[in-house]
Each structure stands twice: as C-alpha cells, then as structure tokens.
Design an enzyme around this catalytic site. Sequence first.
Site, short mmCIF file in Angstrom:
data_model
loop_
_atom_site.label_atom_id
_atom_site.label_comp_id
_atom_site.label_asym_id
_atom_site.label_seq_id
_atom_site.Cartn_x
_atom_site.Cartn_y
_atom_site.Cartn_z
N GLU A 162 3.16 4.61 0.02
CA GLU A 162 3.74 4.63 1.26
C GLU A 162 4.61 6.01 1.35
O GLU A 162 5.82 5.48 1.78
CB GLU A 162 4.18 3.23 1.47
N GLU A 188 -5.61 -3.53 0.05
CA GLU A 188 -4.75 -4.94 0.38
C GLU A 188 -5.48 -5.63 1.65
O GLU A 188 -4.31 -5.90 2.43
CB GLU A 188 -3.33 -4.29 0.50
#
Length: 326
Positions: free
Chosen positions: A133, A239
């Site tokens: 991220e 995910e």
Amino acid sequence: MSNERPLREIAHECGFKVGAAVDSDLLRNDVSYRDALRYEFNALTPENALKMGPLRPIRGTYDFADADAIVNFGRKHGMTIRGHTLVWHNQTPAWFQAWDYTDEQLRRFLRDHIHTVVGRYRSKIDTWDVVNEAVSDDGTMRETVWYDAMGERYIDRAFEWANEISPETDLYYNDYGADAVNKKSDAVYELMERLLDRGVPIDGVGFQLHALGDRPNPESVGENFRRFQDLGLDVQITEMDVAFPADDPPENPLEKQAEYYGDIVRTCLAVDCNMLITWGVNDAGSWVREFKDFASRYTVDPLLFDDHSNRKPAYRAVRDALRRVK
Ligand code: XIL
C-alpha cells in the site's frame, strides 16, 4: 465435508492455488477452521503474524511463535506460503512509533528487519509482499515514515534487501483499490514502470480485491492484470472478500456473492493469474467483523465458508469455475 473432493485438489489439477489468510489463535483453537484450511486450500498467508507490530512487540526482540505456527502448518500440508508484509505504514510496533530515529537509523532498521525476517523463512516462504500500500487513493505516493526518511527509493531498497538475502523468493508489491483499470491502478502501474526501469528485483503485483461495498468489473480486472503482465510481472489476488452495503444488500446476497467469486476465478484463468487468496478461512474469522466500523457498513459474511466452516454457494462457484477448465 469429506465426501466431496477438496477444492485444493480441483485447483491443483488446473495449476491453480486457492488460499486463505490465517489467524494463529483460530488455527490453534478452532477445529473446523483448521480442518477446512488443511483440506480445502493449497496456499495461505499469515493474516497478521508477520507484520512488524505483532512480530516485534518489544524493542530488541522478535516473537516468531505465531508466524512459525502458521508457516509450519502450511508447509506440513503442502501449501504455498505468501509472507505478508515487510514494509507497511500500518501495524508498526508502539515502541517504534515512539522512537526518535534519524533517517539513517531508520534505513538500517528496515534493512535489518528485512534481512532477519526474509532470511529466517528463506526455505519456507515462497512469496513475500515486500511493500504494501505505498500508493494513496488519489494516486500520489503515500507519505509514510518510510517515504519521509528515504523518498520513493525505500521501495527499491526493500526489494534489494529481500533479494540479496533470498534470491529464490518471489517478491511482490501489494495494494488495494487497484484491481480494475482506474486512477489508482494507473498510478501503481507507473510506479512499477519506474521500479523496473531502475532494475529493482520485483517479480509481481498482488491485488487485494477487497470487494467491500462495490465489486470491480471482472472484465476491467482482466484488462488491468494483462497490462501488468505485459510489463513482465506476475499477478495474484491476495486478499479477496465480497461484502455488500449493510443498508442496501441485494435480494440474494449469497448467490450474488457466489456469482462474483466465480466471475473472478474465470477472469484469473483467462489471463493466467494462478493464485487467489481469500482474506480469512470462514466468515466468523473475517476482519470485516472486527475492523473499525466495517460490521455496521457491510454484510459480514464475505468468504467461501460460513461461521462453522461449512461450504457456501461462493465455495461451489469457485469450485465449478475451476472444474470447467480441465
Ligand atoms: C487486516 C487484518 O485482517 C486485521 O485483522 C487487522 O486488524 C488489520 O489488518 N490490507 C492488508 C491487510 O494488506 O494486512 C489488512 O489486514 C487488510 C487490508
């Protein structure tokens, strides 16, 4: 559970890995969770245990107990293991947040962290999310402690440090909200171009695909994956979960959820993305139930197995999509 063929067997036959994020307490204490994981999945990711905070609760020591338990369970059952994650702005240790370091101290701290953790699991962890991220939702580089101290080159260094200690391990960049072609994935794409231009040893990109509230268009996901592959990178879904707005769910949420999981598996197969990890084993263990205000915003059954680890329509949709390619 055992009179139907396990999902992992069907996946294996088409060269596919289907995995789950694993929590060490649930793995120890919940038999149905453990059995479903072992029987149905051929890949796993420790959900929290390898993050810097959980791994280093006290300055100067590492606590590998939970991570070891999960990794060893996976190895014992022939699963591919994704390590998650080395460099992230969240879940850093409290003592670290309070530390008044210089830029050079931070650089050395990160290098030692990567050398220690990647080195320890060299022969056990197949793939690492080296950086997680790093791009903000508006497409700019996220201003984290790592970015503040080292600029964008913290990413280069992190991959280089991981690569020098374990050249055989696959090294990934991982992010959310970049699943389809959109402003954020454009920014991630450009970041990947820069890293490759600079010779950074990166093997692939992980797309989280948390389909919470909205579901990225599968065709656009496929198109997006292809452009990253055209750069020479591998792609994985790392995910995935699928939930609907709590105040406006569709009429048949479990069917709609199943349909979307099936669409995404077909997309993967069409573009040669051969790994899909769901963010949890069963609904009871999903982060949507405990993270921030998610439980009031979204439906709370986003995974392939229900609270008691029974197969859901989503499970059957994944299985049927995989079966059709044999
Ligand atoms: C989440 C875990 O599931 C939670 O248990 C924890 O409290 C917070 O982190 N993106 C990621 C994951 O890369 O590491 C996050 O996991 C979910 C979002």
